[in-house]
Every structure is written in structure tokens, then in C-alpha cells.
Design an enzyme around this catalytic site. Structure first.
Site, PDB file in Angstrom:
ATOM      1  N   LYS A  96     -37.857   1.020  -5.561  1.00 54.20           N
ATOM      2  CA  LYS A  96     -37.067   0.018  -4.932  1.00 54.20           C
ATOM      3  C   LYS A  96     -35.477   0.976  -5.458  1.00 54.20           C
ATOM      4  O   LYS A  96     -35.430   1.933  -6.258  1.00 54.20           O
ATOM      5  CB  LYS A  96     -37.179  -1.849  -4.488  1.00 54.20           C
ATOM      6  CG  LYS A  96     -37.887  -1.586  -3.906  1.00 54.20           C
ATOM      7  CD  LYS A  96     -38.509  -2.846  -3.787  1.00 54.20           C
ATOM      8  CE  LYS A  96     -39.562  -3.465  -2.896  1.00 54.20           C
ATOM      9  NZ  LYS A  96     -40.389  -4.209  -2.278  1.00 54.20           N
ATOM     10  N   GLU A 125     -38.298  -3.253   4.195  1.00 66.01           N
ATOM     11  CA  GLU A 125     -36.447  -3.411   4.055  1.00 66.01           C
ATOM     12  C   GLU A 125     -35.862  -2.794   4.630  1.00 66.01           C
ATOM     13  O   GLU A 125     -35.298  -2.597   4.752  1.00 66.01           O
ATOM     14  CB  GLU A 125     -37.153  -2.934   2.124  1.00 66.01           C
ATOM     15  CG  GLU A 125     -37.169  -4.634   1.354  1.00 66.01           C
ATOM     16  CD  GLU A 125     -37.792  -3.975   0.128  1.00 66.01           C
ATOM     17  OE1 GLU A 125     -37.388  -3.514   0.160  1.00 66.01           O
ATOM     18  OE2 GLU A 125     -38.421  -5.168  -0.231  1.00 66.01           O
ATOM     19  N   GLU A 145     -47.844  -3.442   4.335  1.00 67.58           N
ATOM     20  CA  GLU A 145     -47.703  -4.933   3.592  1.00 67.58           C
ATOM     21  C   GLU A 145     -46.625  -5.499   3.853  1.00 67.58           C
ATOM     22  O   GLU A 145     -46.068  -5.893   5.366  1.00 67.58           O
ATOM     23  CB  GLU A 145     -46.485  -3.872   2.867  1.00 67.58           C
ATOM     24  CG  GLU A 145     -46.662  -2.710   2.335  1.00 67.58           C
ATOM     25  CD  GLU A 145     -45.444  -2.616   1.255  1.00 67.58           C
ATOM     26  OE1 GLU A 145     -46.050  -2.343   0.010  1.00 67.58           O
ATOM     27  OE2 GLU A 145     -43.945  -2.358   1.238  1.00 67.58           O
ATOM     28  N   SER A 191     -46.930  -7.829  -3.701  1.00 66.56           N
ATOM     29  CA  SER A 191     -47.037  -9.332  -4.740  1.00 66.56           C
ATOM     30  C   SER A 191     -48.297  -8.590  -5.524  1.00 66.56           C
ATOM     31  O   SER A 191     -49.157  -9.612  -5.752  1.00 66.56           O
ATOM     32  CB  SER A 191     -47.159  -9.693  -4.753  1.00 66.56           C
ATOM     33  OG  SER A 191     -46.007 -11.007  -3.872  1.00 66.56           O
ATOM     34  N   ASN A 214     -43.446   1.234  -5.384  1.00 67.72           N
ATOM     35  CA  ASN A 214     -42.519   2.420  -5.242  1.00 67.72           C
ATOM     36  C   ASN A 214     -40.458   1.278  -5.925  1.00 67.72           C
ATOM     37  O   ASN A 214     -40.521  -0.091  -6.039  1.00 67.72           O
ATOM     38  CB  ASN A 214     -42.113   1.376  -3.733  1.00 67.72           C
ATOM     39  CG  ASN A 214     -40.737   0.959  -3.004  1.00 67.72           C
ATOM     40  OD1 ASN A 214     -39.602   1.688  -4.055  1.00 67.72           O
ATOM     41  ND2 ASN A 214     -40.734   0.434  -1.896  1.00 67.72           N
ATOM     42  N   GLY A 239     -42.208  -9.362  -2.944  1.00 65.45           N
ATOM     43  CA  GLY A 239     -41.867  -9.588  -3.813  1.00 65.45           C
ATOM     44  C   GLY A 239     -41.816 -11.049  -3.475  1.00 65.45           C
ATOM     45  O   GLY A 239     -41.049 -11.563  -3.939  1.00 65.45           O
ATOM     46  N   HIS A 298     -40.536   1.493   5.386  1.00 68.30           N
ATOM     47  CA  HIS A 298     -40.919   0.061   4.740  1.00 68.30           C
ATOM     48  C   HIS A 298     -40.070  -1.111   5.058  1.00 68.30           C
ATOM     49  O   HIS A 298     -38.608  -1.281   5.972  1.00 68.30           O
ATOM     50  CB  HIS A 298     -39.891   0.532   3.334  1.00 68.30           C
ATOM     51  CG  HIS A 298     -40.077  -0.437   2.910  1.00 68.30           C
ATOM     52  ND1 HIS A 298     -39.551  -1.880   2.350  1.00 68.30           N
ATOM     53  CD2 HIS A 298     -41.627  -0.724   1.265  1.00 68.30           C
ATOM     54  CE1 HIS A 298     -39.997  -2.610   1.357  1.00 68.30           C
ATOM     55  NE2 HIS A 298     -41.559  -1.976   0.609  1.00 68.30           N
TER      56      HIS A 298
END
Ligand code: 13P
Length: 259
Positions: free
Chosen positions: A13, A100, A170, A215, A11, A176, A98
Site C-alpha cells: 500500500k 481501497e 478480500e 488480516s 501489498n 486492516g 482493490h
């Protein structure tokens, strides 16, 4: 790893530029080999999908998008990209829900379900992302939150839709941050997700790929992928580095990296 074919998905992003994206794709294609026992999937930003699909011709690497509109029919939806358009440029998969998107853009469970449904309506395979925040984990609410996110799809669309879908666990606190869930922590939630689905349909639960994201790196992929219910990874930062991503891929495929 169980009997399911693992997926290692990158991904990207909102990262990359045209030239750098092409270099990344070309170098990954050179290093992926025949794919072995795993599928590699790349999810670049929308604007690079069309070009990426051409760069990926004659490779075993699949293409996916990071998001799609919840609307299926064309219309006055400024700034949105439909599943049909994604199919048009060669996408097979699309990430939905996701964290985010949920956190930064306020996507609700209902919107995520609508996107999941829109993806399947046009023949895309949705990758449904679920996961708890740090506060939720520390408050002992991991199971409640992840179950709620999975149940949003199960209760609205039924378990059968998961025959043509992928789930990604996730944990938000691991995205991240460099702080990976331990293989035990990840396996526990993956098993929980599979059990939740198995309660409705054991066959579909048994065949469902559940990816871990947060991660994932060359140094921790193998021990994560070795666990029974972890069927590959959804990789952010490390998917932008050719050698890291290929090492992660080969940890899932069981093949040696090309010299
Ligand atoms: P990182 O691998 O950068 O933690 O991101 C994970 C992720 O969000 C993939 O979708």
C-alpha cells in the site's frame, strides 16, 4: 491446498521509504530460500518499483504493482502509470480493483474491467480483487456482491481471460481490522467464485489461483491456506514485517523458514 502453486503477495500500500524498502526486500530475499511450493510476490508503491526490480534480481521473488491506468496507449493522462511502463521496470503482476481503490477513489466495476483488460493487453497478470463490505455481509448480500464483481469480468471478457489472471477475495471488513474471515467463511466464498467460473469453463476454474486477503498473519495463515480453494494470500500490514511475512510464505510453500 490443491494442486495449484500458491502465491503469497505483499501489498505494501502507501507505506515505506527508500532505505526501509531496500532493507525489507533484501531481508525477504535472504529468507525466501528457493521458494519451494509457492511464489512470493511484492507490490511496492510505484516509485520504488524500478529499484525493487534491481534488488530482486537473481531471487525467485516476483514484482507487481498496486494499480495501473486503464488506458493502454501513451497520452495526456496526468498522474497515471501505464501497464507498459510497469512491464518496463520488471513487473509481472498488477493488482486491480482493490477495495481501497473502489471505495476511496470510486473505481467502478467497469473501470476495474478496463484495467484488467489493459493489464493483459501488455502481458501483465492482473490480480482481480473482490469482496463485500460489513454492511453487505450482514445484509446477506456477500454472494450477490462478489458474484457481481466477478461477473463484470466474466461477462465482458469471457472466462478465458482468467487463464492468465489471479483472483483475490478480500472481505472489506477484514482488511486492516485484525478481524480475519474464518477459514470456513473464506473457503465458502472461494468455492463460490470457483463455481461461478466453472459454470463457464471448468478447466480454467480448476487452475485459477484464488488468494485470500484480510488480516492474514503468521498465526492464521496455515489454517487458511489448508483449505481446498485458498491458494495463498494477499497480505497488507503483515507483509511489512520480515519475520511475519516469511512465516506466512512458508505456511504456503511447505518449506521450513531459514534459520
Ligand atoms: P491487511 O493484511 O493489512 O488486512 O490488508 C489486506 C489487503 O488489503 C491486501 O491487499
Amino acid at each position: 491446498m490443491g494442486k495449484r502453486t500458491a502465491i503469497v503477495a505483499g501489498n505494501w500500500k502507501m507505506n515505506g521509504a527508500l532505505g526501509a524498502s531496500r532493507d525489507l526486500v533484501v531481508e525477504l530475499a535472504a529468507g525466501v530460500g528457493t521458494g519451494g511450493g509457492a511464489e512470493m510476490l511484492l507490490c511496492p508503491p510505484f516509485v520504488y518499483l524500478d529499484a525493487a526490480s534491481r534488488w530482486l534480481e537473481s531471487t525467485p521473488i516476483a514484482l507487481g504493482a498496486q494499480n495501473l491506468a486503464s488506458e493502454v496507449d501513451p497520452g495526456a493522462y496526468t498522474g497515471e502509470v501505464s501497464g507498459t511502463m510497469l512491464r518496463d521496470v520488471g513487473c509481472v503482476y498488477v493488482v486491480v480493483g482493490h477495495s481501497e481503490r473502489r471505495t476511496l477513489y470510486g473505481e467502478s466495476d467497469e473501470q476495474v474491467v478496463a484495467k484488467f483488460r489493459a493489464a493483459q493487453t501488455v502481458g501483465l497478470v492482473p490480480i482481480l480483487c473482490v469482496g463485500e463490505t460489513l454492511a453487505e455481509r450482514e445484509g446477506g448480500r456477500t454472494e450477490t456482491v462478489v458474484s457481481r464483481q466477478v461477473n463484470a469480468v466474466l461477462e465482458t471478457l469471457g472466462a478465458s481471460v482468467l487463464a492468465a489472471a489471479v483472483v483475490a477475495y478480500e472481505p472489506v471488513w477484514a482488511i486492516g481490522t485484525g478481524r480475519t474471515a474464518t477459514p470456513d467463511q473464506a473457503q465458502e466464498v472461494h468455492a463460490l467464485i470457483r463455481a461461478l467460473i466453472a459454470a463457464q469453463d471448468a478447466t480454467i476454474a480448476g487452475g485459477l489461483r484464488i488468494l485470500y486477503g484480510g488480516s492474514v498473519k503468521a498465526g492464521n495463515a496455515e489454517e487458511l491456506f489448508a483449505r481446498d480453494d485458498i491458494d495463498g494470500g494477499l497480505v497488507g500490514g503483515a507483509s511489512l514485517d520480515v519475520s511475519e511475512f516469511l512465516t506466512i510464505f512458508h505456511a504456503a510453500s511447505g518449506q521450513e523458514p531459514a534459520p
